[in-house]
Design a protein around this motif. Structure first.
Motif, PDB file in Angstrom:
ATOM      1  N   UNK A 108      10.654  63.294  46.930  1.00  0.00           N
ATOM      2  CA  UNK A 108       9.523  64.027  46.641  1.00  0.00           C
ATOM      3  C   UNK A 108       8.114  63.907  47.590  1.00  0.00           C
ATOM      4  N   UNK A 109       8.339  62.669  48.515  1.00  0.00           N
ATOM      5  CA  UNK A 109       7.160  62.752  49.104  1.00  0.00           C
ATOM      6  C   UNK A 109       8.059  63.521  50.945  1.00  0.00           C
ATOM      7  N   UNK A 110       9.189  63.317  51.008  1.00  0.00           N
ATOM      8  CA  UNK A 110       9.577  64.087  52.262  1.00  0.00           C
ATOM      9  C   UNK A 110       9.403  65.839  51.774  1.00  0.00           C
ATOM     10  N   UNK A 111       9.936  65.858  50.499  1.00  0.00           N
ATOM     11  CA  UNK A 111      10.540  67.423  50.367  1.00  0.00           C
ATOM     12  C   UNK A 111       9.155  67.995  50.517  1.00  0.00           C
ATOM     13  N   UNK A 112       8.340  67.098  50.284  1.00  0.00           N
ATOM     14  CA  UNK A 112       6.639  68.358  50.426  1.00  0.00           C
ATOM     15  C   UNK A 112       5.980  67.697  52.164  1.00  0.00           C
ATOM     16  N   UNK A 113       6.658  66.917  52.250  1.00  0.00           N
ATOM     17  CA  UNK A 113       6.232  67.068  54.009  1.00  0.00           C
ATOM     18  C   UNK A 113       6.640  67.872  54.498  1.00  0.00           C
ATOM     19  N   UNK A 114       8.525  68.154  54.342  1.00  0.00           N
ATOM     20  CA  UNK A 114       9.152  69.155  54.742  1.00  0.00           C
ATOM     21  C   UNK A 114       9.182  70.981  54.901  1.00  0.00           C
ATOM     22  N   UNK A 115       8.256  71.160  53.248  1.00  0.00           N
ATOM     23  CA  UNK A 115       8.401  72.401  53.542  1.00  0.00           C
ATOM     24  C   UNK A 115       6.994  73.065  53.523  1.00  0.00           C
ATOM     25  N   UNK A 116       6.195  71.737  54.356  1.00  0.00           N
ATOM     26  CA  UNK A 116       4.941  72.052  55.148  1.00  0.00           C
ATOM     27  C   UNK A 116       5.124  72.781  56.487  1.00  0.00           C
ATOM     28  N   UNK A 117       5.900  72.012  57.065  1.00  0.00           N
ATOM     29  CA  UNK A 117       6.999  72.925  58.396  1.00  0.00           C
ATOM     30  C   UNK A 117       7.730  74.190  58.526  1.00  0.00           C
ATOM     31  N   UNK A 118       8.418  74.257  56.762  1.00  0.00           N
ATOM     32  CA  UNK A 118       9.163  74.303  56.949  1.00  0.00           C
ATOM     33  C   UNK A 118       9.774  75.444  55.724  1.00  0.00           C
TER      34      UNK A 118
END
Length: 336
Positions: A298-308
């Protein structure tokens, strides 16, 4: 629901939906085959891809008809299995002292296959596991096709829910949602508990009636609970709780990537070519591991989609669908 959304968008835009959707299904099939053969044998994507193709036959049906077909395709086989299980339970066949030669040979082959799987997964190399996964995939094609009927039923119910407006405008379908929350969900929970009371562990060869009864009850319970959960989630999204649930949205936008990552992490933790923890971890720690892994995702998905704009696998799937690689960077959508 995704099928219905794409269909409506294609109709508005005047796009050739069938070609687009078949490419989408083919892309999912390719991803599923890679997953089933190279990562984990318990793949569901191949089943979804096959079901997506069959779903096209019901594209022009009215929403209510899609819902009836969905309920029939799922419910009738499940009820038939339950009836069969009940008859076997009430009137069991007399125990046979000896198996025929062919039956004994079949049982011996199954036991040998199971032993080979355990050896390959618990202590073998990655290639050993690939060979076992390939054989498992071929041997279970018949079961995949049987399960396809249930999957198609669920797909059609999802298309009906979206096209009828029950998802996009729940306020206009209050009676339906009350039924889903206060009738379907409790009934599903009751059937699931009944399944657990019948059996949680069983041997199909020695106790087929009990196994079939437990499985049939859970088959009937699952969609009822899922529909109830869905309705309660829609209700929660209309309240302050919706803000909390919004934290899960990025993981949902990357559902395919996260699904494959769970398989990759799980096999690397338990299989012999990874940490080799097969059979060494108590169940309670496995459950804790599931919660921790999903929290990280959940945390990694939020971080990823803040860039991609997309998850990595979603990006590849989209490229298969549209025949071109879409812009990946989140900022590229703002570029003239």
């Amino acid at each position: 629901m995704g099928f219905a959304v794409l269909d409506e968008r294609a109709r508005v835009a005047g796009i050739d939906f069938r070609t687009l959707y078949l490419r989408r299904a083919a892309g999912l099939m390719l991803i599923g085959l890679v997953h089933a053969l190279l990562i984990w044998a318990g793949d569901i994507l191949v089943t979804y891809a096959l079901g997506a193709v069959v779903l096209l036959w019901f594209r022009d049906a009215e929403p209510a008809r899609q819902g009836r077909w969905g309920a029939a395709l799922y419910g009738v086989p499940a009820l038939a299995l339950l009836l069969m299980a009940g008859m076997m339970w009430v009137s069991p066949e007399p125990a046979q002292a000896d198996h025929s030669a062919s039956e004994a040979a079949r049982l011996a082959l199954e036991e040998a296959r199971r032993a080979e799987e355990v050896v390959a997964y618990s202590g073998g190399s990655w290639w050993d596991a690939v060979l076992v996964r390939g054989r498992f995939f071929i041997d279970n094609l018949d079961e995949t096709l049987v399960f396809e009927v249930f999957a198609l039923g669920i797909f059609l119910m999802g298309a009906w829910l979206l096209r009828s407006g029950a998802i996009t405008d729940p306020g206009a379908h209050l009676r339906l949602h009350r039924v889903l929350r206060f009738v379907a969900l409790p009934a599903g929970v009751g059937l699931a508990l009944a399944s657990v009371l019948v059996a949680t562990r069983f041997d199909w060869e020695t106790d087929g009636a009990r196994a079939l009864l437990a499985m049939s009850l859970m088959l009937l319970a699952s969609p009822l609970m899922s529909l109830g959960y869905l309705s309660w989630t829609l209700r929660a999204l209309q309240t302050r709780v919706g803000r909390m649930l919004g934290a899960l949205a990025p993981a949902g936008r990357m559902a395919l990537t996260n699904y494959l990552l769970q398989s990759l992490v799980g096999t690397l933790v338990f299989y012999g070519y990874g940490l080799g923890l097969w059979g060494r971890v108590p169940r309670r720690w496995e459950l804790l591991g599931v919660v921790v892994l999903f929290a990280i995702q959940v945390a990694a998905s939020r971080l990823w989609l803040s860039h991609f704009r997309f998850g990595p696998v979603e990006w590849l799937w989209r490229a298969c669908t549209y025949g071109r690689f879409p812009p990946m960077r989140a900022t590229s959508a703002l570029t003239p």
